[in-house]
Design an enzyme around this catalytic site. Structure first.
Site, short mmCIF file in Angstrom:
data_model
loop_
_atom_site.label_atom_id
_atom_site.label_comp_id
_atom_site.label_asym_id
_atom_site.label_seq_id
_atom_site.Cartn_x
_atom_site.Cartn_y
_atom_site.Cartn_z
N TYR A 60 0.86 -1.18 0.00
CA TYR A 60 0.00 0.00 0.00
C TYR A 60 0.90 1.23 0.00
O TYR A 60 1.52 1.59 1.00
CB TYR A 60 -0.90 0.03 1.24
CG TYR A 60 -1.95 -1.05 1.27
CD1 TYR A 60 -2.28 -1.79 0.14
CD2 TYR A 60 -2.64 -1.34 2.45
CE1 TYR A 60 -3.24 -2.77 0.17
CE2 TYR A 60 -3.60 -2.32 2.49
CZ TYR A 60 -3.90 -3.04 1.36
OH TYR A 60 -4.86 -4.02 1.41
N PHE A 207 -13.34 -4.78 0.43
CA PHE A 207 -14.34 -3.96 -0.25
C PHE A 207 -15.73 -4.22 0.34
O PHE A 207 -16.68 -4.50 -0.39
CB PHE A 207 -14.35 -4.20 -1.76
CG PHE A 207 -13.05 -3.91 -2.45
CD1 PHE A 207 -12.23 -2.89 -2.01
CD2 PHE A 207 -12.66 -4.65 -3.56
CE1 PHE A 207 -11.03 -2.62 -2.65
CE2 PHE A 207 -11.46 -4.38 -4.20
CZ PHE A 207 -10.64 -3.37 -3.74
N PRO A 208 -15.88 -4.15 1.67
CA PRO A 208 -17.20 -4.43 2.26
C PRO A 208 -18.26 -3.42 1.87
O PRO A 208 -19.45 -3.69 2.02
CB PRO A 208 -16.91 -4.38 3.77
CG PRO A 208 -15.73 -3.47 3.90
CD PRO A 208 -14.89 -3.76 2.69
N LEU A 209 -17.81 -2.27 1.35
CA LEU A 209 -18.76 -1.24 0.91
C LEU A 209 -18.70 -1.05 -0.60
O LEU A 209 -19.20 -0.07 -1.13
CB LEU A 209 -18.44 0.09 1.61
CG LEU A 209 -18.53 0.05 3.13
CD1 LEU A 209 -18.10 1.38 3.72
CD2 LEU A 209 -19.94 -0.31 3.58
N GLY A 210 -18.09 -2.00 -1.31
CA GLY A 210 -17.88 -1.85 -2.73
C GLY A 210 -16.60 -1.09 -3.00
O GLY A 210 -15.91 -0.65 -2.08
#
Length: 296
Positions: A60, A207-210
């Site tokens: 990252y 990506f739990p929220l997209g």
């Protein structure tokens, strides 16, 4: 946050809502943050809120996020679980090519140890890529198993895997967590989630929220999610996270953000009470094992 916790074998119990540090890097998870002080404040606020599970990686930035975590949070709280990922690197265009030779995997573990200033890593995910350069999966998992035996890694996780790869890895070493894409409109990994739940292995949806990286996975923009949020008087992100917590008892969430406001809102998602009708409406939104293809 509530006291609801899930045990990560080898690493210990953590609250079900943690923090994904990916967005603390620059745009595209590449380069330094535009406002380093703001990124540091987000990390400090996460600690103040009692977050005890932070997901990071040396790629990252690259390196930027791990260095920031070490700078801001050391000395680390005793109960903090730092999870990192290996198996890729960042090229000069910001791509994510695989890097999975056993020697390279060992080097990546040592790099994470050095930048995070740790003697052992709590949880290391081996990132699988569809573009593997001909190195057997068993050899990759075996390299992590050796590092675990050497005491440099406390627990092994897998990322971006299918059910067969998960089972192959389990035959080589204990697997303490799985991290795959999964959210209210992306349920392609439903079979793997159900298998981990049956085994008591934590499942960590990335990506739990997209994500902008996945155009069909924009959970926050779905009209059903927005409608439920409006009825409950909360924001769509909280509905999406609450549904994931409801979906299976082994889910651990790591929503990422570079905003203190969003961080605080995400941490309150476990206070959202979804009614039976709300859950049914969200369950019906996408068939298990699929990803939404309809307009959002």
């Amino acid at each position: 946050m509530t006291n609801d916790v899930v045990d990560v074998p080898g690493a210990g119990p953590v609250h079900r809502i943690g923090f994904g540090a990916m967005q603390l890097a620059g745009p595209g998870v590449f380069g330094p943050p535009g406002d380093r002080d703001r990124a540091a404040r987000v990390l400090r606020r996460a600690a103040e809120l009692g977050i005890d599970h932070i997901d990071t990686s040396d790629f990252y930035g690259p390196w930027v996020v791990n260095e920031l975590i070490a700078e801001v949070l050391r000395p680390y709280p005793q109960n903090l679980l730092l999870a990192t990922k290996i198996g890729a690197y960042r090229d000069h265009r910001g791509g994510w090519p695989p890097l999975v030779h056993p020697d390279a995997l060992r080097a990546q573990v040592h790099d994470n140890l050095r930048r995070l200033h740790l003697e052992a890593l709590d949880l290391v995910y081996l990132r699988h890529s569809a573009e593997q350069p001909g190195i057997p999966w068993e050899d990759q998992v075996g390299a992590l198993a050796e590092l675990r035996e050497a005491g440099l890694v406390r627990s092994i996780g897998l990322s971006n895997v299918d059910l067969a790869q998960f089972e192959q890895a389990r035959a080589i070493a204990p697997i303490s967590a799985v991290q795959n894409s999964y959210n209210v409109v992306d349920r392609a990994a439903a079979d793997l989630l159900d298998r981990t739940a049956a085994l008591g292995v934590p499942f960590v949806p990335f990506f739990p929220l997209g994500s902008a990286f996945q155009p069909n996975s924009r959970a926050l923009g779905d009209q059903v999610v927005r409608g439920v949020a409006e009825r409950l008087g909360v924001v769509p992100a909280q509905v999406s996270l609450a549904w994931l917590l409801h979906r299976a008892p082994n889910t651990l969430l790591i929503p990422g953000t570079s905003s203190i406001e969003h961080l605080e809102s995400n941490c309150a998602a476990d206070q959202v009470k979804l009614g039976e009708a709300d859950v049914q409406e969200l369950d019906d939104l996408v068939a298990e094992g699929t990803t939404a293809e309809r307009p959002l």
